[in-house]
Structure formats: C-alpha cells, structure tokens
Design a protein around this motif. Structure first.
Motif, PDB file in Angstrom:
ATOM      1  N   VAL A 139       0.886  -1.334   0.033  1.00 43.28           N
ATOM      2  CA  VAL A 139      -0.011  -0.198  -0.077  1.00 43.28           C
ATOM      3  C   VAL A 139       1.010   1.334  -0.043  1.00 43.28           C
ATOM      4  O   VAL A 139       0.635   2.142  -0.764  1.00 43.28           O
ATOM      5  CB  VAL A 139      -1.047  -0.117   1.329  1.00 43.28           C
ATOM      6  N   ALA A 140       1.812   1.327   0.907  1.00 46.71           N
ATOM      7  CA  ALA A 140       2.812   2.309   0.970  1.00 46.71           C
ATOM      8  C   ALA A 140       3.302   2.476  -0.744  1.00 46.71           C
ATOM      9  O   ALA A 140       3.504   4.125  -1.085  1.00 46.71           O
ATOM     10  CB  ALA A 140       3.984   2.122   1.800  1.00 46.71           C
ATOM     11  N   ARG A 141       3.987   1.498  -1.232  1.00 48.16           N
ATOM     12  CA  ARG A 141       4.472   1.853  -2.477  1.00 48.16           C
ATOM     13  C   ARG A 141       3.329   2.351  -3.610  1.00 48.16           C
ATOM     14  O   ARG A 141       3.836   3.295  -4.364  1.00 48.16           O
ATOM     15  CB  ARG A 141       4.978   0.295  -3.052  1.00 48.16           C
ATOM     16  N   MET A 142       2.179   1.655  -3.663  1.00 52.30           N
ATOM     17  CA  MET A 142       0.917   2.390  -4.458  1.00 52.30           C
ATOM     18  C   MET A 142       0.530   3.527  -4.061  1.00 52.30           C
ATOM     19  O   MET A 142       0.345   4.512  -5.197  1.00 52.30           O
ATOM     20  CB  MET A 142      -0.133   1.341  -4.366  1.00 52.30           C
ATOM     21  N   VAL A 143       0.436   3.990  -2.911  1.00 51.74           N
ATOM     22  CA  VAL A 143       0.179   5.634  -2.666  1.00 51.74           C
ATOM     23  C   VAL A 143       1.269   6.321  -3.078  1.00 51.74           C
ATOM     24  O   VAL A 143       1.063   7.273  -3.584  1.00 51.74           O
ATOM     25  CB  VAL A 143      -0.161   5.685  -1.030  1.00 51.74           C
ATOM     26  N   ASN A 144       2.653   6.100  -2.879  1.00 47.80           N
ATOM     27  CA  ASN A 144       3.435   6.790  -3.366  1.00 47.80           C
ATOM     28  C   ASN A 144       3.820   6.732  -4.689  1.00 47.80           C
ATOM     29  O   ASN A 144       3.947   8.014  -5.358  1.00 47.80           O
ATOM     30  CB  ASN A 144       4.923   6.082  -3.098  1.00 47.80           C
ATOM     31  N   GLU A 145       3.170   5.909  -5.541  1.00 50.28           N
ATOM     32  CA  GLU A 145       3.386   5.865  -6.927  1.00 50.28           C
ATOM     33  C   GLU A 145       2.057   6.474  -7.459  1.00 50.28           C
ATOM     34  O   GLU A 145       2.284   7.123  -8.522  1.00 50.28           O
ATOM     35  CB  GLU A 145       3.531   4.375  -7.545  1.00 50.28           C
ATOM     36  N   PHE A 146       0.803   5.981  -7.055  1.00 53.63           N
ATOM     37  CA  PHE A 146      -0.488   6.259  -7.816  1.00 53.63           C
ATOM     38  C   PHE A 146      -1.401   7.263  -7.032  1.00 53.63           C
ATOM     39  O   PHE A 146      -2.422   7.781  -7.481  1.00 53.63           O
ATOM     40  CB  PHE A 146      -1.016   5.297  -8.090  1.00 53.63           C
ATOM     41  N   GLY A 147      -0.937   7.570  -5.685  1.00 55.54           N
ATOM     42  CA  GLY A 147      -1.678   8.396  -4.844  1.00 55.54           C
ATOM     43  C   GLY A 147      -2.786   7.658  -4.140  1.00 55.54           C
ATOM     44  O   GLY A 147      -2.973   6.465  -4.286  1.00 55.54           O
ATOM     45  N   CYS A 148      -3.653   8.386  -3.392  1.00 52.46           N
ATOM     46  CA  CYS A 148      -4.909   7.787  -2.536  1.00 52.46           C
ATOM     47  C   CYS A 148      -6.105   8.283  -2.948  1.00 52.46           C
ATOM     48  O   CYS A 148      -6.163   9.405  -3.336  1.00 52.46           O
ATOM     49  CB  CYS A 148      -4.606   8.172  -1.018  1.00 52.46           C
ATOM     50  N   ASP A 149      -7.126   7.493  -3.220  1.00 50.69           N
ATOM     51  CA  ASP A 149      -8.281   8.190  -3.627  1.00 50.69           C
ATOM     52  C   ASP A 149      -9.336   8.082  -2.593  1.00 50.69           C
ATOM     53  O   ASP A 149     -10.709   8.326  -2.912  1.00 50.69           O
ATOM     54  CB  ASP A 149      -8.928   7.185  -4.984  1.00 50.69           C
ATOM     55  N   THR A 150      -8.858   8.201  -1.531  1.00 46.91           N
ATOM     56  CA  THR A 150      -9.837   8.235  -0.230  1.00 46.91           C
ATOM     57  C   THR A 150     -10.451   7.348  -0.065  1.00 46.91           C
ATOM     58  O   THR A 150     -11.535   7.174   0.817  1.00 46.91           O
ATOM     59  CB  THR A 150     -10.716   9.710  -0.049  1.00 46.91           C
ATOM     60  N   THR A 151     -10.133   5.961  -0.553  1.00 43.33           N
ATOM     61  CA  THR A 151     -10.703   4.898  -0.212  1.00 43.33           C
ATOM     62  C   THR A 151      -9.742   3.767   0.338  1.00 43.33           C
ATOM     63  O   THR A 151      -8.596   4.238   0.084  1.00 43.33           O
ATOM     64  CB  THR A 151     -11.530   4.057  -1.294  1.00 43.33           C
ATOM     65  N   LEU A 152      -9.962   2.549   0.520  1.00 43.12           N
ATOM     66  CA  LEU A 152      -8.864   1.340   0.787  1.00 43.12           C
ATOM     67  C   LEU A 152      -8.842   0.672  -0.653  1.00 43.12           C
ATOM     68  O   LEU A 152      -8.452  -0.618  -0.342  1.00 43.12           O
ATOM     69  CB  LEU A 152      -9.458   0.542   1.868  1.00 43.12           C
ATOM     70  N   ARG A 153      -8.752   1.381  -1.627  1.00 43.79           N
ATOM     71  CA  ARG A 153      -8.420   0.756  -2.973  1.00 43.79           C
ATOM     72  C   ARG A 153      -7.189  -0.169  -2.805  1.00 43.79           C
ATOM     73  O   ARG A 153      -7.366  -1.420  -3.261  1.00 43.79           O
ATOM     74  CB  ARG A 153      -8.178   1.713  -3.805  1.00 43.79           C
ATOM     75  N   TRP A 154      -6.001   0.364  -2.566  1.00 43.29           N
ATOM     76  CA  TRP A 154      -4.982  -0.699  -2.546  1.00 43.29           C
ATOM     77  C   TRP A 154      -4.867  -1.528  -1.574  1.00 43.29           C
ATOM     78  O   TRP A 154      -4.627  -2.939  -1.814  1.00 43.29           O
ATOM     79  CB  TRP A 154      -3.691   0.306  -2.450  1.00 43.29           C
ATOM     80  N   ALA A 155      -5.284  -1.376  -0.319  1.00 48.60           N
ATOM     81  CA  ALA A 155      -5.527  -2.533   0.854  1.00 48.60           C
ATOM     82  C   ALA A 155      -6.443  -3.436   0.294  1.00 48.60           C
ATOM     83  O   ALA A 155      -6.299  -4.579   0.353  1.00 48.60           O
ATOM     84  CB  ALA A 155      -5.718  -1.609   1.977  1.00 48.60           C
ATOM     85  N   THR A 156      -7.627  -3.098   0.048  1.00 41.36           N
ATOM     86  CA  THR A 156      -8.548  -3.966  -0.492  1.00 41.36           C
ATOM     87  C   THR A 156      -8.308  -4.882  -1.712  1.00 41.36           C
ATOM     88  O   THR A 156      -8.637  -6.203  -1.773  1.00 41.36           O
ATOM     89  CB  THR A 156     -10.053  -3.559  -0.626  1.00 41.36           C
ATOM     90  N   GLY A 157      -7.650  -4.038  -2.560  1.00 42.35           N
ATOM     91  CA  GLY A 157      -7.256  -4.869  -3.735  1.00 42.35           C
ATOM     92  C   GLY A 157      -6.074  -5.863  -3.538  1.00 42.35           C
ATOM     93  O   GLY A 157      -5.989  -6.918  -3.827  1.00 42.35           O
ATOM     94  N   TYR A 158      -5.190  -5.671  -2.683  1.00 43.18           N
ATOM     95  CA  TYR A 158      -4.187  -6.642  -2.297  1.00 43.18           C
ATOM     96  C   TYR A 158      -4.847  -7.931  -1.352  1.00 43.18           C
ATOM     97  O   TYR A 158      -4.647  -8.764  -1.977  1.00 43.18           O
ATOM     98  CB  TYR A 158      -3.324  -6.113  -1.175  1.00 43.18           C
ATOM     99  N   ARG A 159      -5.807  -7.510  -0.572  1.00 42.39           N
ATOM    100  CA  ARG A 159      -6.616  -8.453  -0.159  1.00 42.39           C
ATOM    101  C   ARG A 159      -7.395  -9.520  -0.873  1.00 42.39           C
ATOM    102  O   ARG A 159      -7.042 -10.712  -0.929  1.00 42.39           O
ATOM    103  CB  ARG A 159      -7.530  -7.964   1.148  1.00 42.39           C
ATOM    104  N   ASP A 160      -8.113  -8.687  -1.900  1.00 41.19           N
ATOM    105  CA  ASP A 160      -8.743  -9.782  -2.787  1.00 41.19           C
ATOM    106  C   ASP A 160      -8.056 -10.615  -3.668  1.00 41.19           C
ATOM    107  O   ASP A 160      -8.241 -11.537  -4.017  1.00 41.19           O
ATOM    108  CB  ASP A 160      -9.591  -8.597  -3.788  1.00 41.19           C
ATOM    109  N   ARG A 161      -6.830 -10.059  -3.939  1.00 41.55           N
ATOM    110  CA  ARG A 161      -5.964 -10.748  -4.903  1.00 41.55           C
ATOM    111  C   ARG A 161      -5.010 -11.773  -4.182  1.00 41.55           C
ATOM    112  O   ARG A 161      -4.969 -12.992  -4.741  1.00 41.55           O
ATOM    113  CB  ARG A 161      -5.004  -9.828  -5.817  1.00 41.55           C
ATOM    114  N   TRP A 162      -4.628 -11.458  -2.976  1.00 41.95           N
ATOM    115  CA  TRP A 162      -3.398 -12.455  -2.470  1.00 41.95           C
ATOM    116  C   TRP A 162      -3.692 -12.621  -1.130  1.00 41.95           C
ATOM    117  O   TRP A 162      -2.950 -13.735  -0.520  1.00 41.95           O
ATOM    118  CB  TRP A 162      -2.099 -11.621  -2.547  1.00 41.95           C
TER     119      TRP A 162
END
Length: 150
Positions: free
Chosen positions: A35-58
């Motif tokens: 999540v830190a890498r994704m937020v640094n690279e692509f920003g935050c959209d005020t949701t748990l997009r990266w955290a839940t995406g990680y969870r859903d996939r891995w």
C-alpha cells in the motif's frame, strides 16, 4: 475488423498487461509495504483501494482487513500511515531539521553539535519488505502500530 481496430485492440491488451504488472504485489510483499508503494506511486483516492485490492488478490480469506485498518483510523490507504502504522526506527534515516544552515548558524539556535539538529525520517528509497507468508495481511518487520500523537 479493420487494421486500425486490430492495432487498437493489441494496444489495449498491452496496456492492460503492463498496468497489471505495475500494480502487482512483489513476492512476499506485505500489505503495508504494498500500500505504501502504491500510494507513493499512484496516490490515494480516499478509499482502501490498494489495501482491499491486495486482500482480494493475495489474501481473500482476510475478510476483516478493512475493519482492522479502520479500528486504527485507516479509513483510506493514506490514513493507514497517518493514523495507525509507521516505519520502525531501524529503517529510518537522520535528516537535518534545518537544511542549509552552517554549524555556526545552528549554534545560534542552541545546537552545539550539528548532529543534534536532525530527526529520524523515512528514507527516500523504501527499505525492502521484511516479507510475510502468502495470504497474510499482517505487517512485515518494517512496520509498527502507533497511537496518534506518539
């Protein structure tokens, strides 16, 4: 199908594959490093997009991840680090409090030793992930939970 249509379809296919590679977790990468890498690279959209995406996939069995992050104030990806988790001191690097000031100038502010005028901060290049087992949503050894105001 025209030649132009075929080219567009091929380009879209390449872009989809490349974007999937850009947002894929690295082998053994923990959810916090990801999540830190994704937020640094692509920003935050005020949701748990990266955290839940990680969870859903891995880590699809980690159904309580969003609630666990919310319980420490992490209601979006960037808030995870603003309110609940931070890098451990061992991976932080010293940064000058007053960049550009000379030792004489620092002495005027009460810093007899320039080394005293530093603070620990996140490194410019993030440390390698301490790795976790597949399917885990626990932080690696680079992260620790903290309370706001600590």
């Amino acid at each position: 199908m025209t030649d132009t249509d075929a080219v567009v379809l091929e380009l879209e296919s390449v872009l989809r594959a490349r974007s999937a590679m850009l947002v894929a977790a690295r082998p053994g990468e923990c959810v916090f490093c990801y999540v830190a890498r994704m937020v640094n690279e692509f920003g935050c959209d005020t949701t748990l997009r990266w955290a839940t995406g990680y969870r859903d996939r891995w880590a699809p069995r980690a159904t309580g991840l969003a609630n666990r992050l919310g319980s420490v104030g992490g209601y979006c990806d960037c808030e995870i680090f603003l309110n609940g988790y931070t890098l451990v001191d061992a991976v932080l690097v010293p940064r000058p409090l007053f960049p550009g000031l000379t030792a004489q100038q620092l002495a005027l502010y009460g810093y007899d030793d320039p080394a005293e005028a530093t603070e620990l901060a996140a490194p410019d290049i993030p440390p390698p992930c301490g790795t976790v087992r597949r399917g885990s949503t626990q932080p690696c050894s680079n992260w620790r939970h903290y309370r706001r105001g600590e």
